[in-house]
Write an enzyme that holds these catalytic residues in place. Structure first.
Site, mmCIF file in Angstrom:
data_model
loop_
_atom_site.group_PDB
_atom_site.id
_atom_site.type_symbol
_atom_site.label_atom_id
_atom_site.label_comp_id
_atom_site.label_asym_id
_atom_site.label_seq_id
_atom_site.Cartn_x
_atom_site.Cartn_y
_atom_site.Cartn_z
ATOM 1 N N GLU A 26 8.326 19.094 -25.171
ATOM 2 C CA GLU A 26 7.327 18.891 -23.652
ATOM 3 C C GLU A 26 8.394 19.942 -22.765
ATOM 4 O OE1 GLU A 26 5.250 17.279 -22.545
ATOM 5 O OE2 GLU A 26 4.689 14.956 -23.349
ATOM 6 N N LYS B 124 2.389 11.319 -10.917
ATOM 7 C CA LYS B 124 1.612 10.669 -11.682
ATOM 8 C C LYS B 124 2.611 9.403 -12.077
ATOM 9 C CE LYS B 124 -1.937 13.360 -14.169
ATOM 10 N NZ LYS B 124 -2.311 13.230 -15.573
ATOM 11 N N ARG C 221 1.182 -1.519 -0.121
ATOM 12 C CA ARG C 221 0.311 -0.120 0.570
ATOM 13 C C ARG C 221 0.842 1.312 -0.288
ATOM 14 N NH1 ARG C 221 -2.461 -3.156 3.813
ATOM 15 N NH2 ARG C 221 -3.858 -4.208 2.608
ATOM 16 N N ARG D 255 -4.169 22.438 -13.852
ATOM 17 C CA ARG D 255 -3.522 21.255 -14.406
ATOM 18 C C ARG D 255 -3.565 20.728 -15.934
ATOM 19 N NH1 ARG D 255 -0.446 16.592 -11.142
ATOM 20 N NH2 ARG D 255 0.539 15.538 -12.602
ATOM 21 N N HIS E 120 -1.786 13.020 -29.018
ATOM 22 C CA HIS E 120 -3.138 11.162 -28.167
ATOM 23 C C HIS E 120 -3.688 10.079 -29.673
ATOM 24 C CE1 HIS E 120 -2.874 12.341 -24.174
ATOM 25 N NE2 HIS E 120 -1.342 11.208 -24.356
ATOM 26 N N HIS F 83 5.961 10.148 -29.214
ATOM 27 C CA HIS F 83 4.933 10.498 -28.367
ATOM 28 C C HIS F 83 5.341 12.140 -28.514
ATOM 29 C CE1 HIS F 83 1.970 12.054 -25.103
ATOM 30 N NE2 HIS F 83 3.303 13.146 -24.244
ATOM 31 N N GLU G 28 -5.044 16.957 -10.127
ATOM 32 C CA GLU G 28 -5.570 17.543 -11.416
ATOM 33 C C GLU G 28 -7.342 17.988 -11.764
ATOM 34 O OE1 GLU G 28 -5.963 15.281 -16.413
ATOM 35 O OE2 GLU G 28 -4.508 14.679 -14.216
ATOM 36 N N ASN H 45 -1.704 20.009 -21.398
ATOM 37 C CA ASN H 45 -2.068 18.554 -21.662
ATOM 38 C C ASN H 45 -2.045 19.943 -23.741
ATOM 39 O OD1 ASN H 45 -2.395 17.181 -20.567
ATOM 40 N ND2 ASN H 45 -4.368 17.478 -19.895
ATOM 41 N N LYS I 243 6.423 22.799 -14.418
ATOM 42 C CA LYS I 243 5.666 22.278 -15.095
ATOM 43 C C LYS I 243 5.319 22.040 -12.736
ATOM 44 C CE LYS I 243 4.176 17.321 -15.159
ATOM 45 N NZ LYS I 243 4.116 15.685 -15.236
ATOM 46 N N HIS J 92 -2.215 18.253 -26.721
ATOM 47 C CA HIS J 92 -2.231 15.716 -26.558
ATOM 48 C C HIS J 92 -3.281 15.596 -27.173
ATOM 49 C CE1 HIS J 92 1.710 16.933 -24.130
ATOM 50 N NE2 HIS J 92 2.089 15.543 -23.482
HETATM 51 N N1 LIG Z 1 4.176 10.191 -15.460
HETATM 52 C C1 LIG Z 1 4.431 11.349 -16.430
HETATM 53 O O1 LIG Z 1 3.619 12.606 -15.647
HETATM 54 C C2 LIG Z 1 4.435 11.054 -17.798
HETATM 55 C C3 LIG Z 1 4.577 12.253 -18.166
HETATM 56 C C4 LIG Z 1 4.850 12.561 -19.251
HETATM 57 C C5 LIG Z 1 5.834 10.472 -19.588
HETATM 58 N N2 LIG Z 1 5.186 9.979 -19.284
HETATM 59 C C6 LIG Z 1 5.270 8.776 -19.572
HETATM 60 O O2 LIG Z 1 6.135 8.977 -19.777
HETATM 61 C C7 LIG Z 1 6.819 7.539 -20.787
HETATM 62 C C8 LIG Z 1 8.178 7.955 -22.308
HETATM 63 O O3 LIG Z 1 9.290 8.574 -21.747
HETATM 64 P P1 LIG Z 1 10.242 8.309 -22.786
HETATM 65 O O4 LIG Z 1 9.582 8.626 -23.203
HETATM 66 O O5 LIG Z 1 11.350 8.289 -21.371
HETATM 67 O O6 LIG Z 1 10.162 6.853 -22.860
HETATM 68 P P2 LIG Z 1 11.431 5.421 -21.967
HETATM 69 O O7 LIG Z 1 11.797 5.678 -20.932
HETATM 70 O O8 LIG Z 1 10.934 4.299 -23.026
HETATM 71 O O9 LIG Z 1 13.019 6.146 -23.107
HETATM 72 C C9 LIG Z 1 12.822 5.809 -24.462
HETATM 73 C C10 LIG Z 1 13.691 5.270 -24.747
HETATM 74 O O10 LIG Z 1 15.579 5.820 -24.840
HETATM 75 C C11 LIG Z 1 16.221 4.312 -23.752
HETATM 76 N N3 LIG Z 1 16.684 5.517 -22.564
HETATM 77 C C12 LIG Z 1 16.356 5.761 -21.778
HETATM 78 N N4 LIG Z 1 17.516 6.595 -21.180
HETATM 79 C C13 LIG Z 1 18.514 6.144 -22.077
HETATM 80 C C14 LIG Z 1 19.414 7.065 -22.287
HETATM 81 N N5 LIG Z 1 20.613 7.509 -21.484
HETATM 82 N N6 LIG Z 1 20.674 6.545 -22.745
HETATM 83 C C15 LIG Z 1 19.987 5.125 -24.523
HETATM 84 N N7 LIG Z 1 19.417 5.257 -24.178
HETATM 85 C C16 LIG Z 1 18.093 5.500 -22.952
HETATM 86 C C17 LIG Z 1 14.761 3.413 -23.973
HETATM 87 O O11 LIG Z 1 15.143 2.185 -23.333
HETATM 88 C C18 LIG Z 1 14.005 3.954 -24.644
HETATM 89 O O12 LIG Z 1 14.072 2.362 -25.225
HETATM 90 C C19 LIG Z 1 5.305 7.078 -21.914
HETATM 91 O O13 LIG Z 1 5.041 5.631 -21.609
HETATM 92 C C20 LIG Z 1 4.463 8.252 -20.915
HETATM 93 O O14 LIG Z 1 3.486 8.258 -20.222
HETATM 94 C C21 LIG Z 1 4.346 9.997 -17.819
HETATM 95 ZN ZN LIG Z 2 3.226 14.635 -23.399
#
Ligand SMILES: NC(=O)c1ccc[n+]([C@@H]2O[C@H](COP(=O)([O-])OP(=O)(O)OC[C@H]3O[C@@H](n4cnc5c(N)ncnc54)[C@H](O)[C@@H]3O)[C@@H](O)[C@H]2O)c1
Ligand SMILES: [Zn+2]
Ligand SMILES: NC(=O)c1ccc[n+]([C@@H]2O[C@H](COP(=O)([O-])OP(=O)(O)OC[C@H]3O[C@@H](n4cnc5c(N)ncnc54)[C@H](O)[C@@H]3O)[C@@H](O)[C@H]2O)c1
Ligand SMILES: [Zn+2]
Lengths: 364, 364
Positions: B186, B144, B123, B242, B253, B266, B238, B246, B228, B249
């Protein structure tokens, strides 16, 4: 109609206890301003659905609510990730949105599962509990919701408080006797940890409670919920005080694990566990006669107080060690001082615990 | 070293941004009083593990922390219930308890997955983010965390704030260029919604940002996180404000969904989406030249601004409808008024949105 208010600041909520409340569910949800635009998801199990789902659905749709349902299998196996995913699928397909609510119609299993769905669907939507077991008076207070991991019970969960709890006593009439008694174990536990008078009241009204007399059951559940609410209000996130609710549970969980889930049900296991706690209490100087009175109370409520001979003491001790509460031969236990009063003791000796578990096998 | 403080009352936490921070992870966790008795679980992906896991483990064990690791596959498919269960298994087998913490070493995928594990293990236990992508500056603020349901992205989650965020800029040197640019989408978004000066700063320093110049990247991430954080502090759960995060987005999306996840990532999808929002803004009377400036900013950061010809406008409109934001032909959109300023408009016409998506296919 009885009402218990669970005081948790802006997360406070009422528990309504009475007969025939399911028929009036629609107006209760209206009163609590649940959305009529966004669909509600009722989660229930196959044994509860048969007699009660229709009544609830009718009341809700008559009041203008939109309803979707998810019926899961009866029993602990429904608290799994795969059933969780299936219920989530129903929620998405049913079009639930941020203003929707999840309703748990059933016992602690349905409450824990549906609560975890509500706590995680779109990062948390509203939750309503409609308990149909005696034991669920315990799970309807405190906001703990969880599912099981194959390696450990209740391992995956969150805290998620309901908007309201609607406890329809009439549903308890179809509950099997063994399940009624198991729920009474948690009820009398609330007396044993906090309220001497209530513990004795349970003893005096044992026959009425066992036969689900509406008057006695209503009062017992009101008291049980109130005591748990008082403890939880003082300690929402389980730091210290809240631990007293675990009276009998350390030994109880170990018994459940060793017996294999199902042979001995939770309420029965903690009944034996509470006798164990009383034995530890007496060994450490508690009120004389504590063990005998505890045993009498539990037996009068139809509960076992002796550990079945075939369960190995070694295995029970090992299962307890898994709980990781032993530190250098010392263990943390909720230990009774007298009926209605307990303390948290962090220095209970391993050997005393072992002797206690051995003693639990003796018929008295 | 730069520090951004995310102000959320008793859930406030700092984001440390600088070079070589992974080597000093042990002392940062010490400073934040993480337990040395209870094991830490590092969650990372296979691409990140190779260059960085060893460095982190070494720093932590040198400081006396106990460490367990879970390495998941790279990419969005790791945000599934089955990978979640596997990570939970590691946590249980590794003996994590209530005082343990989960560390996310990776991009947004690892952050979301590990955060959901931390938010639900027993939990909720402590959580530390160590982002290794530019995009993760976005996910490291706001609390989030979520995994995907086969039917919908980010559907299963909770709000769970980290104890601290340790952003080691050096790790960004191995990030593929396409991922760097996607993260910059972003970053500039934070300028577009809140800070005109910062949006223009991104344009002026585009080359340094694209080539991961430490000075520029450090400042850009600090600013992005701060904006942010300012928005989230005012609206943790949200409700209204907040929602401005988006920008781009809704269309973005829909583009991701129609293209099939992966073809357009993305950051690229929301880049096209932000051009769409600017077009809607101009149609509704925003600052003249808004669309051209927005396009220029995004293109300078290596991002696409045109919708690929083969993506059907009809399917994009249908995907948007699935978001359930249309009400009687009207849609809620984050609409720019000028560079650095947006509003939430609940009455954007369906036809205007459709014309906008068509316009997005035109090369300019
Ligand atoms: N929680 C939130 O508020 C929030 C906000 C925005 C996005 N997200 C989520 O984040 C995700 C996308 O994040 P992302 O773009 O970082 O994707 P990711 O974590 O998949 O990383 C992108 C790619 O880069 C590689 N990688 C990561 N760091 C590296 C490094 N230093 N050197 C070499 N390769 C590296 C990873 O293995 C992957 O292949 C989505 O699932 C999205 O929903 C969440
Ligand atoms: Zn985003
Ligand atoms: N969240 C908490 O704070 C908390 C507290 C205590 C227990 N629990 C959980 O509660 C669960 C046990 O709860 P339970 O004992 O209510 O189990 P349960 O929900 O499985 O119900 C027991 C049995 O009775 C049946 N049943 C339920 N209501 C009925 C009715 N009115 N008529 C006929 N049959 C009926 C069920 O189908 C089931 O077979 C455990 O999983 C435990 O972990 C949670
Ligand atoms: Zn119990």
């Amino acid at each position: 109609m009885r009402t218990v208010n669970v005081q948790l600041g802006e997360r406070s909520y009422p528990i309504y206890i009475g007969e025939g409340l399911l028929q009036q569910a629609g107006s209760y949800l209206e009163k609590h301003q649940l959305s009529k635009q966004s669909p509600l998801l009722i989660v229930t199990d196959e044994k509860v659905a048969d007699p009660y789902l229709g009544i609830l659905e009718q009341s809700l749709t008559a009041s203008g609510f939109k309803v979707v349902t998810a019926i899961v299998g009866s029993g602990e196996t429904s608290k799994s990730l795969s059933v969780f995913e299936a219920v989530m699928t129903k929620a998405i397909e049913g079009g639930l949105d941020r203003k929707s609510a999840v309703i748990a119609l059933g016992g602690g299993v349905v409450g824990d599962l549906a609560g975890f769905v509500a706590g995680t669907y779109m990062r948390g939507i509203r939750f309503v509990q409609m308990p149909t077991t005696v034991l669920a008076h315990d799970s309807s207070v405190g906001g703990k919701v969880a599912i099981n991991h194959p390696l450990a019970k209740n391992m995956i969960g969150v805290f998620h408080q309901p908007e309201l709890v609607l406890y329809d006593l009439s549903t308890l009439k179809t509950l099997p006797a063994r399940e009624v008694y198991a729920g009474l174990a948690e009820m009398v536990k609330h007396g044993l940890i906090w309220d001497r008078e209530f513990a004795y009241w349970c003893l005096e009204h044992a026959e009425e409670l066992k036969s689900v007399d509406m008057q006695a059951m209503g009062y017992g559940l009101e008291k049980g919920c109130s005591i748990k609410a008082a403890v939880v209000s003082k300690d929402e996130r389980e730091n210290d005080l809240r631990a007293i609710l675990n009276l009998g549970h350390t030994i109880g969980h170990a018994i459940e694990a060793v017996a294999g889930y199902g042979e001995i049900i939770h309420g029965e296991a903690i009944s034996i566990g509470m006798v164990g706690s009383a034995l530890i209490g007496e060994a450490l100087g508690a009120e004389p006669g504590l063990v005998d009175t505890t045993r009498e109370m539990l037996q009068s409520l139809g509960l076992p107080t002796v550990l079945p001979e075939h369960l190995s003491v070694d295995r029970i001790m090992t299962a307890m060690m898994h709980d990781k509460k032993f530190l250098e031969g010392q263990m943390t236990f909720v230990v009774p001082l007298e009926i209605g009063k307990v303390e948290i003791n962090r220095n209970v000796d391993y050997d005393l615990v072992r002797r206690t578990v051995e003693l639990l096998k003796k018929e008295v």
